[in-house]
Design a protein around this motif. Sequence first.
Motif, PDB file in Angstrom:
ATOM      1  N   ALA A 158      29.634  36.290  42.248  1.00 44.69           N
ATOM      2  CA  ALA A 158      29.312  37.432  43.104  1.00 44.69           C
ATOM      3  C   ALA A 158      30.581  38.171  43.534  1.00 44.69           C
ATOM      4  CB  ALA A 158      28.534  36.953  44.326  1.00 44.69           C
ATOM      5  N   LEU A 159      31.641  37.424  43.822  1.00 47.81           N
ATOM      6  CA  LEU A 159      32.909  38.057  44.204  1.00 47.81           C
ATOM      7  C   LEU A 159      33.466  38.897  43.063  1.00 47.81           C
ATOM      8  CD1 LEU A 159      34.603  35.107  46.139  1.00 47.81           C
ATOM      9  CD2 LEU A 159      33.864  37.296  47.101  1.00 47.81           C
ATOM     10  N   MET A 160      33.406  38.371  41.838  1.00 45.34           N
ATOM     11  CA  MET A 160      33.876  39.159  40.692  1.00 45.34           C
ATOM     12  C   MET A 160      33.059  40.432  40.534  1.00 45.34           C
ATOM     13  SD  MET A 160      34.067  38.125  36.645  1.00 45.34           S
ATOM     14  CE  MET A 160      35.755  37.531  36.625  1.00 45.34           C
ATOM     15  N   TRP A 161      31.778  40.327  40.648  1.00 41.14           N
ATOM     16  CA  TRP A 161      30.881  41.471  40.499  1.00 41.14           C
ATOM     17  C   TRP A 161      31.177  42.529  41.554  1.00 41.14           C
ATOM     18  CZ3 TRP A 161      24.805  40.935  41.045  1.00 41.14           C
ATOM     19  CH2 TRP A 161      24.210  42.161  40.771  1.00 41.14           C
ATOM     20  N   VAL A 162      31.188  42.118  42.817  1.00 44.92           N
ATOM     21  CA  VAL A 162      31.337  43.073  43.921  1.00 44.92           C
ATOM     22  C   VAL A 162      32.748  43.650  43.970  1.00 44.92           C
ATOM     23  CG1 VAL A 162      31.285  43.331  46.421  1.00 44.92           C
ATOM     24  CG2 VAL A 162      29.496  42.007  45.270  1.00 44.92           C
ATOM     25  N   MET A 163      33.761  42.778  43.893  1.00 42.24           N
ATOM     26  CA  MET A 163      35.142  43.266  43.968  1.00 42.24           C
ATOM     27  C   MET A 163      35.467  44.183  42.797  1.00 42.24           C
ATOM     28  SD  MET A 163      37.303  39.946  45.314  1.00 42.24           S
ATOM     29  CE  MET A 163      38.847  40.859  45.263  1.00 42.24           C
ATOM     30  N   GLY A 164      35.012  43.817  41.595  1.00 40.51           N
ATOM     31  CA  GLY A 164      35.271  44.662  40.441  1.00 40.51           C
ATOM     32  C   GLY A 164      34.665  46.032  40.594  1.00 40.51           C
ATOM     33  N   ASP A 165      33.390  46.104  40.984  1.00 37.17           N
ATOM     34  CA  ASP A 165      32.727  47.401  41.139  1.00 37.17           C
ATOM     35  C   ASP A 165      33.397  48.236  42.220  1.00 37.17           C
ATOM     36  OD1 ASP A 165      30.999  46.702  39.172  1.00 37.17           O
ATOM     37  OD2 ASP A 165      29.218  46.521  40.438  1.00 37.17           O
ATOM     38  N   LEU A 219      37.420  53.759  32.977  1.00 39.84           N
ATOM     39  CA  LEU A 219      37.160  52.840  34.084  1.00 39.84           C
ATOM     40  C   LEU A 219      35.670  52.573  34.249  1.00 39.84           C
ATOM     41  CD1 LEU A 219      39.688  54.121  36.777  1.00 39.84           C
ATOM     42  CD2 LEU A 219      39.905  52.144  35.288  1.00 39.84           C
ATOM     43  N   PHE A 220      34.857  53.609  34.023  1.00 47.10           N
ATOM     44  CA  PHE A 220      33.407  53.430  34.153  1.00 47.10           C
ATOM     45  C   PHE A 220      32.901  52.368  33.178  1.00 47.10           C
ATOM     46  CE2 PHE A 220      29.079  54.547  32.846  1.00 47.10           C
ATOM     47  CZ  PHE A 220      28.433  54.473  34.068  1.00 47.10           C
ATOM     48  N   LEU A 221      33.438  52.370  31.962  1.00 43.96           N
ATOM     49  CA  LEU A 221      33.015  51.395  30.962  1.00 43.96           C
ATOM     50  C   LEU A 221      33.539  49.991  31.263  1.00 43.96           C
ATOM     51  CD1 LEU A 221      33.426  53.473  27.674  1.00 43.96           C
ATOM     52  CD2 LEU A 221      31.313  52.915  28.886  1.00 43.96           C
ATOM     53  N   ALA A 222      34.589  49.897  32.100  1.00 44.42           N
ATOM     54  CA  ALA A 222      35.102  48.574  32.469  1.00 44.42           C
ATOM     55  C   ALA A 222      34.220  47.906  33.516  1.00 44.42           C
ATOM     56  CB  ALA A 222      36.529  48.691  32.993  1.00 44.42           C
ATOM     57  N   MET A 223      33.456  48.708  34.245  1.00 49.30           N
ATOM     58  CA  MET A 223      32.611  48.136  35.293  1.00 49.30           C
ATOM     59  C   MET A 223      31.549  47.177  34.743  1.00 49.30           C
ATOM     60  SD  MET A 223      32.059  51.317  37.934  1.00 49.30           S
ATOM     61  CE  MET A 223      30.910  50.366  38.928  1.00 49.30           C
ATOM     62  N   PRO A 224      30.763  47.591  33.740  1.00 51.44           N
ATOM     63  CA  PRO A 224      29.698  46.678  33.295  1.00 51.44           C
ATOM     64  C   PRO A 224      30.209  45.380  32.688  1.00 51.44           C
ATOM     65  CG  PRO A 224      29.831  48.608  31.873  1.00 51.44           C
ATOM     66  CD  PRO A 224      30.682  48.888  33.067  1.00 51.44           C
ATOM     67  N   GLN A 225      31.351  45.416  31.969  1.00 51.87           N
ATOM     68  CA  GLN A 225      31.804  44.165  31.368  1.00 51.87           C
ATOM     69  C   GLN A 225      32.192  43.159  32.436  1.00 51.87           C
ATOM     70  OE1 GLN A 225      34.966  42.622  31.121  1.00 51.87           O
ATOM     71  NE2 GLN A 225      36.141  44.117  32.280  1.00 51.87           N
ATOM     72  N   MET A 226      32.817  43.629  33.530  1.00 48.84           N
ATOM     73  CA  MET A 226      33.163  42.694  34.605  1.00 48.84           C
ATOM     74  C   MET A 226      31.919  42.306  35.397  1.00 48.84           C
ATOM     75  SD  MET A 226      36.297  42.841  37.323  1.00 48.84           S
ATOM     76  CE  MET A 226      37.445  42.240  36.075  1.00 48.84           C
ATOM     77  N   SER A 227      31.006  43.274  35.584  1.00 46.60           N
ATOM     78  CA  SER A 227      29.764  42.960  36.290  1.00 46.60           C
ATOM     79  C   SER A 227      28.943  41.941  35.516  1.00 46.60           C
ATOM     80  CB  SER A 227      28.954  44.238  36.514  1.00 46.60           C
ATOM     81  OG  SER A 227      29.648  45.161  37.318  1.00 46.60           O
ATOM     82  N   PHE A 228      28.836  42.122  34.189  1.00 45.51           N
ATOM     83  CA  PHE A 228      28.070  41.175  33.377  1.00 45.51           C
ATOM     84  C   PHE A 228      28.668  39.775  33.444  1.00 45.51           C
ATOM     85  CE2 PHE A 228      26.617  44.839  30.421  1.00 45.51           C
ATOM     86  CZ  PHE A 228      25.646  45.189  31.354  1.00 45.51           C
TER      87      PHE A 228
END
Length: 337
Positions: free
Chosen positions: A280-287, A235-244
């Motif tokens: 921004a919604l994708m970044w924040v909601m994903g994290d 899950l930790f590795l999924a965070m940056p791809q969605m954040s990017f």
Amino acid sequence: MTATLRAVFARLSLALAASVPLLLMGAGAVLAHGEEIPAPSFPGLLLEWTLDPLPFLGVVVAAVAYLWAERHTNAAHAGTRVPGYRRWLFLAGLAVVLVALVSPIDRYEGELFSVHMVQHMLLELVAAPLIVLAAPITLALRAASPGVRRGILAVLHSRILRWLAFPITTWILFAGVNWGWHFSTSLYDLALENDLVHYVEHATMLAAGLLFWWPAISPDPMPWRMPHPVRILYLFLAMPQMSFLGVALLSAEAPLYAHYVTNELTWGPAPLADQQLGGALMWVMGDMVFLAAMIGIVGAWMRFEAIRTRRLDARLDEEDRQREAAERATEGALREP
């Protein structure tokens, strides 16, 4: 046909019959796709449900099937009933699917990119994990007849599913679906103009979400079982791809999707500002969702270790008792003349 099956089919028929007026309304909304939509106003916004027939029917069938399987399992195994919270998790997941696909969110997703992003995040990050946590595969195995159960187990152990459910595969599919739809701008625009492609878009996002969350948080049997530390890393590795991806949408200097540019709305944010809000919604909601899931896995890991420690202590205590009993028996035998 047994009395139980007759009752299930009767309930399903009543549910479908009751939904006919709603389906007709939904069909009208689908045919009206592309017409200019007025600015939302409160509280009238709360009544602007599209009631698209396809997701509505899918949710009704899934809910009836789950409730029948739960009732059948509880009747057959009264001593090991299905945990009640799983039913509510499953129904909550289905409710989120409806909110995403037939609520006012669906009404305005063709007008505002940010609303469309909320729709996608609900499917992937809310509905999918709730459904996975409800353990529908376990319930299906318990409710099925021996022949059907063998078929389900054969599928679970098949080569195709072992490859499809491999954590690296599920991670790549999840990332690929997100990046593929959001950065294939012509495909994204086509989904907004063509109902069939739009259905495919939402179906792939929900399916990718279900596959992604399955090896991470599901209590169901699966071809691959990851240890808790690996689940956290997954899950930790999924965070940056969605954040990017969110940052890429947020930092774009021009609107990416022609559909939203040509809308020429007289209300709401400009297309570029709307796109930045969606990123921004994708970044924040994903994290937020991934952090919450990792915290949940840490809690489950601690409970797992506590249970294992108690079992180990109980086994060691039992071995000590057996050794002491053997020593006493040996001492008693030596004292005898």
